[in-house]
Design a protein around this motif. Structure first.
Motif, PDB file in Angstrom:
ATOM      1  N   HIS A   1       1.016  -0.911   0.195  1.00  0.00           N
ATOM      2  CA  HIS A   1       0.110   0.133   0.026  1.00  0.00           C
ATOM      3  C   HIS A   1       1.014   0.967   0.044  1.00  0.00           C
ATOM      4  O   HIS A   1       0.472   2.011   0.624  1.00  0.00           O
TER       5      HIS A   1
ATOM      6  N   THR B   1      -4.527   4.694   8.124  1.00  0.00           N
ATOM      7  CA  THR B   1      -5.909   5.407   8.882  1.00  0.00           C
ATOM      8  C   THR B   1      -6.913   3.972   9.178  1.00  0.00           C
ATOM      9  O   THR B   1      -7.439   4.210  10.222  1.00  0.00           O
ATOM     10  N   ARG B   2      -6.991   3.450   7.743  1.00  0.00           N
ATOM     11  CA  ARG B   2      -7.853   1.597   8.131  1.00  0.00           C
ATOM     12  C   ARG B   2      -7.687   1.233   8.825  1.00  0.00           C
ATOM     13  O   ARG B   2      -8.077   0.971  10.041  1.00  0.00           O
ATOM     14  N   ALA B   3      -6.423   0.374   9.546  1.00  0.00           N
ATOM     15  CA  ALA B   3      -5.545  -0.044  10.053  1.00  0.00           C
ATOM     16  C   ALA B   3      -6.045   0.863  11.740  1.00  0.00           C
ATOM     17  O   ALA B   3      -6.537  -0.127  12.813  1.00  0.00           O
TER      18      ALA B   3
ATOM     19  N   SER C   1      -7.842   2.952  12.529  1.00  0.00           N
ATOM     20  CA  SER C   1      -9.373   2.434  12.908  1.00  0.00           C
ATOM     21  C   SER C   1     -10.779   1.293  13.713  1.00  0.00           C
ATOM     22  O   SER C   1     -10.741   0.849  14.215  1.00  0.00           O
ATOM     23  N   ARG C   2      -9.425   0.226  12.896  1.00  0.00           N
ATOM     24  CA  ARG C   2      -9.780  -0.933  13.546  1.00  0.00           C
ATOM     25  C   ARG C   2      -9.821  -1.753  14.151  1.00  0.00           C
ATOM     26  O   ARG C   2      -9.739  -2.006  15.005  1.00  0.00           O
TER      27      ARG C   2
ATOM     28  N   ASP D   1      -0.945   4.292  -1.389  1.00  0.00           N
ATOM     29  CA  ASP D   1      -1.374   4.911  -0.909  1.00  0.00           C
ATOM     30  C   ASP D   1      -1.722   5.090   1.039  1.00  0.00           C
ATOM     31  O   ASP D   1      -2.537   4.529   1.845  1.00  0.00           O
TER      32      ASP D   1
ATOM     33  N   TYR E   1      -1.212   6.625   3.697  1.00  0.00           N
ATOM     34  CA  TYR E   1      -1.729   8.015   4.712  1.00  0.00           C
ATOM     35  C   TYR E   1      -3.743   7.286   4.603  1.00  0.00           C
ATOM     36  O   TYR E   1      -3.839   6.773   5.996  1.00  0.00           O
ATOM     37  N   ASN E   2      -4.255   6.479   3.685  1.00  0.00           N
ATOM     38  CA  ASN E   2      -5.493   5.639   3.912  1.00  0.00           C
ATOM     39  C   ASN E   2      -5.603   4.584   4.683  1.00  0.00           C
ATOM     40  O   ASN E   2      -6.143   4.290   5.313  1.00  0.00           O
ATOM     41  N   PHE E   3      -4.579   3.536   4.437  1.00  0.00           N
ATOM     42  CA  PHE E   3      -4.099   2.281   4.800  1.00  0.00           C
ATOM     43  C   PHE E   3      -4.070   2.505   6.309  1.00  0.00           C
ATOM     44  O   PHE E   3      -4.775   1.587   7.068  1.00  0.00           O
TER      45      PHE E   3
ATOM     46  N   SER F   1      -3.578  12.461  11.055  1.00  0.00           N
ATOM     47  CA  SER F   1      -1.481  13.006  11.519  1.00  0.00           C
ATOM     48  C   SER F   1      -1.176  13.174  12.640  1.00  0.00           C
ATOM     49  O   SER F   1       0.321  13.241  12.437  1.00  0.00           O
TER      50      SER F   1
END
Length: 338
Positions: A4, A13-15, A17-18, A7, A9-11, A336
């Motif tokens: 990733h 952020t998702r990690a 969040s989970r 991508d 930052y999005n990766f 961030s």
């Protein structure tokens, strides 16, 4: 993370969040990269403030950044870190440097940034605001650190070799954190692949910094003073010369590393934060209206008709309480920034 990389930052952020804000990280097999990724403000405060001495960067971190950052403050631990922090903090908090920073900022905004954005808008073509702000912060931080304007905000939006090399070096050196040492170290030794490109970019950055440092050294030896200059490098060289006479305490490399680290600290952080702020303002028209109303009220106190191009005084900026609150809140909401 490697899969990733385009991508990231999005990766992350998702990690985050989970995982509820914090997760254990283990890198590629035999890479030695492991640790904890966190966006929890209480964790950040504990590491950077409450118990900072217990979280050194360590050999793993310093080894990978050594080529670019040397022994600068971002790559230093213990006494070396404290020594640099003390020197930089004392100068950055001085009234002279604050005045210099304010004047530099005003000159760049009114003489270059506004003219460039106006020119881009008049062209009718879309443009990347974050890219423009990145150019702005790079010129600003170089002026504050080195006393040199790279010229990134010129109307023709030029490719500035030093700026381009700096960006390339910071991007490529991060790859060392994604692949094992037994891969990137041989690549560095034989000068192949991305390590060859990295070496070239670092060489350009160091050459620029060393040339600037040498220029300050030569000038103070010739004239005995740098009182007419207020940038960080000049002030530190001036203090050293005043206190030590002709016996130079630090080698040129010390100042080179310090200034390169200073640029790294103020380049991406400020430009990304500004881009995020403007996005939030755009998304919240009521906030924009209140900011504009506050500015209008402050201008009305001048008693005279405000000119088209307004330059605010420090006193007027201090009265912009709502604007300061909006900036602070945007940083709190930025995913961030702790």
């Amino acid at each position: 993370m490697f899969l990733h990389i385009n991508d990231m930052y999005n990766f992350l952020t998702r990690a985050l969040s989970r995982a509820g804000g914090t997760f254990h990280h283990k890198g590629m097999w035999m890479g030695g990269a492991y640790g904890i990724v966190t966006a929890d403000p209480s964790n950040i405060e504990y590491m950077l403030k409450t118990n900072f001495k217990n979280f050194p960067k360590g050999k793993y971190f310093r080894e990978r950044f050594q080529d670019l950052l040397g022994d600068g403050i971002f790559n230093a631990d213990d006494e070396l870190w404290r020594e640099q922090r003390q020197a930089v903090k004392a100068e950055m908090h001085s009234s002279r440097f604050i005045e210099h920073s304010l004047q530099t900022m005003q000159d760049l905004v009114h003489q270059k940034l506004l003219k460039l954005t106006d020119n881009l808008v008049r062209s009718g073509e879309s443009f990347d605001l974050q890219e423009v702000l990145l150019r702005f912060t790079f010129d600003n931080i170089c002026s504050a650190a080195f006393g040199v304007d790279p010229g990134c905000l010129a109307l023709d939006i030029p490719d500035v070799p030093f700026a381009k090399a700096f960006e390339k070096a910071t991007e490529l050196i991060l790859i060392r954190f994604l692949i094992p040492p037994f891969i990137w170290k041989p690549m560095k030794f034989f000068g192949i692949g991305y390590e060859k490109t990295l070496k070239g970019a670092v060489g350009v950055v160091h050459e620029f910094a060393e040339k600037t440092v040498k220029g300050r050294r030569d000038e103070i030896r010739k004239h005995g003073s740098l009182c007419h200059l207020s940038d960080l490098l000049s002030r530190l060289v001036e203090i050293e010369h005043t206190e030590r006479g002709k016996k130079l305490l630090f080698p040129d490399k010390y100042f080179r590393d310090l200034c390169i680290n200073f640029i790294l600290a103020g380049r991406d952080t400020t430009s990304v934060a500004l881009a995020w702020f403007f996005w939030l303002v755009y998304s919240n028209p009521q906030v924009e209206n209140r900011i504009l109303c506050e500015i209008t009220d402050i201008l009305s106190l001048r008693g005279t008709q405000a000119e088209n191009e307004v330059i605010f005084t420090k006193e007027e900026l201090n009265k912009m309480v709502y604007l300061q609150a909006a900036l602070s809140e945007s940083l709190r909401l930025y995913p961030s920034v702790p």
